[in-house]
Enzyme design. Structure first.
Site, PDB file in Angstrom:
ATOM      1  N   GLU A 365       0.830  -1.216   0.000  1.00 20.61           N
ATOM      2  CA  GLU A 365       0.000   0.000   0.000  1.00 20.61           C
ATOM      3  C   GLU A 365       0.864   1.267   0.000  1.00 20.61           C
ATOM      4  O   GLU A 365       0.503   2.279   0.615  1.00 20.61           O
ATOM      5  CB  GLU A 365      -0.963   0.026   1.196  1.00 20.61           C
ATOM      6  CG  GLU A 365      -1.840  -1.199   1.340  1.00 20.61           C
ATOM      7  CD  GLU A 365      -2.969  -1.247   0.335  1.00 20.61           C
ATOM      8  OE1 GLU A 365      -2.972  -0.428  -0.587  1.00 20.61           O
ATOM      9  OE2 GLU A 365      -3.832  -2.111   0.484  1.00 20.61           O
ATOM     10  N   THR A 367       5.257   1.937  -0.093  1.00 21.95           N
ATOM     11  CA  THR A 367       6.342   1.708   0.852  1.00 21.95           C
ATOM     12  C   THR A 367       6.443   2.861   1.845  1.00 21.95           C
ATOM     13  O   THR A 367       5.948   3.964   1.606  1.00 21.95           O
ATOM     14  CB  THR A 367       7.693   1.582   0.122  1.00 21.95           C
ATOM     15  OG1 THR A 367       8.009   2.858  -0.466  1.00 21.95           O
ATOM     16  CG2 THR A 367       7.647   0.515  -0.969  1.00 21.95           C
TER      17      THR A 367
END
Length: 382
Positions: A365, A367
């Site tokens: 989702e 880094t």
């Protein structure tokens, strides 16, 4: 064991979290080690969650959702993750996969497809990343060409959770020129000809959650399955990810809470130098720091969720929450292994699994380096 005191907005929310705990303890936790060891996706257990109404929590009751505030939905995820992170991640990814249709579909599209997506029997996937572009999503290469009443899709998506087990896929593809304005979103059923899940990746953790590439070989998707207009896909993707980052943060907080609870229980019983090791200051302070960091992450998550529920901007707070919570979970899981010493390094104790699972939460989702970029850019603006 340590408990969490929660302030919830309604009596219904209390009942929902109690139901979640009951399902997590009786239906999920007893099977976690077995499914993880075999690398098998627990499809029937996910259906159990769906039948209990846990796969459509933040969505409209008009289409079969539970219409729960995000602050309640995230605490459901947290409880699930404290028992089995892969299950919580599955619920989070499915909720993410319902977002494009629920928030950007036409009234006709929502009425036609959304009840099935939220009803509990179908499972979703989100196809954004590619082999040559994960963080740089604006430059994705998968192409969709209009052909009469359909789009023909060609390209490869990578790191797709639920690849091969999902019933529907949100496919972000290029229908126009370069950059974010050329990206669109298609809602493709799993039986789309030319939509081909590839061999599963051999992951460090979350082994019961399948991850693989999806190859699109001139896959034909009806044009009626375009979500939003052409060129709106990137905006849809980013909006979904703001919500999804809070879901991953909830998974991280639940994992950390599970790791802390286990480490505290072990430290109360393990005796060295004539007393429980929790009474040794070096270990006691380590556990105290973990408990404090978990509480801080939970407060940050609930603040971001309440902003979202109030219709206020929350994108930057979501980035902060995802960053802090997942870094925290990695540290807490590491310290839980340390508290158990040699016992923490073997699979006889779940902290070994928590340690492996925590790492991926810093990556998915967006880094944590991307989260820092998002936050830093917001600070640079007037």
């Amino acid at each position: 064991m340590p408990s969490v005191t929660r302030l919830l907005p309604t009596p219904e929310a209390h009942d929902l979290l109690e139901l979640t705990r009951e399902i997590a303890d009786k239906e999920l936790a007893p099977h976690a080690d077995d499914f993880e060891a075999r690398g098998e996706f627990p499809r029937e257990l996910i259906r159990t969650l769906g039948r209990s109404g846990l796969l459509g929590l933040p969505y409209s009751a008009e289409y079969g959702g539970a219409e729960q505030p995000y602050e309640v939905y995230l605490q459901v995820l947290e409880i699930l993750a404290s028992r089995w992170v892969a299950i919580a991640e599955t619920v989070s990814v499915h909720t993410l996969a319902c977002y494009p249709l629920a928030h950007h579909g036409t009234a006709e599209q929502r009425e036609r497809w959304l009840p099935d997506l939220l009803g509990g029997e179908l499972l979703g996937a989100y196809c954004l990343s590619e082999p040559a572009g994960g963080s740089d999503a604006a430059n994705l290469a998968t192409k969709a060409t209009r052909d009469g009443d359909s789009y023909r899709v060609s390209g490869t998506k990578a790191w797709i959770t639920h690849a091969g087990v999902a019933d529907f896929y949100n496919v972000f593809c290029r229908t126009g020129g370069p950059g974010p304005k050329g990206i669109s979103c298609l809602l493709a059923p799993a039986d789309t000809p030319g939509l081909n899940p590839q061999t599963r990746e051999k992951t460090m953790g979350l082994r019961s959650s399948p991850v693989a590439q999806i190859a699109f070989d001139d896959a034909v998707v009806p044009a009626e399955r375009l979500i939003g207009g052409e060129g709106e896909g990137f905006r849809i993707a980013m909006g979904a990810l703001d919500s999804g980052r809070l879901g991953i943060a909830a998974c991280a907080i639940g994992l950390a809470q599970g790791a802390l609870d286990y480490a505290v229980g072990y430290a109360r019983e393990r005796v060295q130098f004539g007393k429980p090791i929790i009474d040794l200051q070096g270990l006691g302070f380590m556990l105290a720091d973990s408990a404090t960091q978990i509480s801080a992450a939970r407060a940050l998550m609930l603040h971001a969720a309440r902003l979202r529920d109030a219709g206020l901007p929350y994108s930057i707070e979501a980035a902060k929450t995802k960053l802090f919570a997942t870094d925290m979970a990695m540290q807490v899981a590491t310290d839980a292994v340390q508290v158990l010493g040699g016992a923490g390094y073997v699979a006889d104790h779940p902290v070994e699994r928590y340690f492996r699972e925590a790492k991926v939460l810093q990556i998915v989702e967006g880094t944590n380096q991307i989260q820092r970029m998002v936050i830093a850019r917001s600070l640079a603006k007037d």
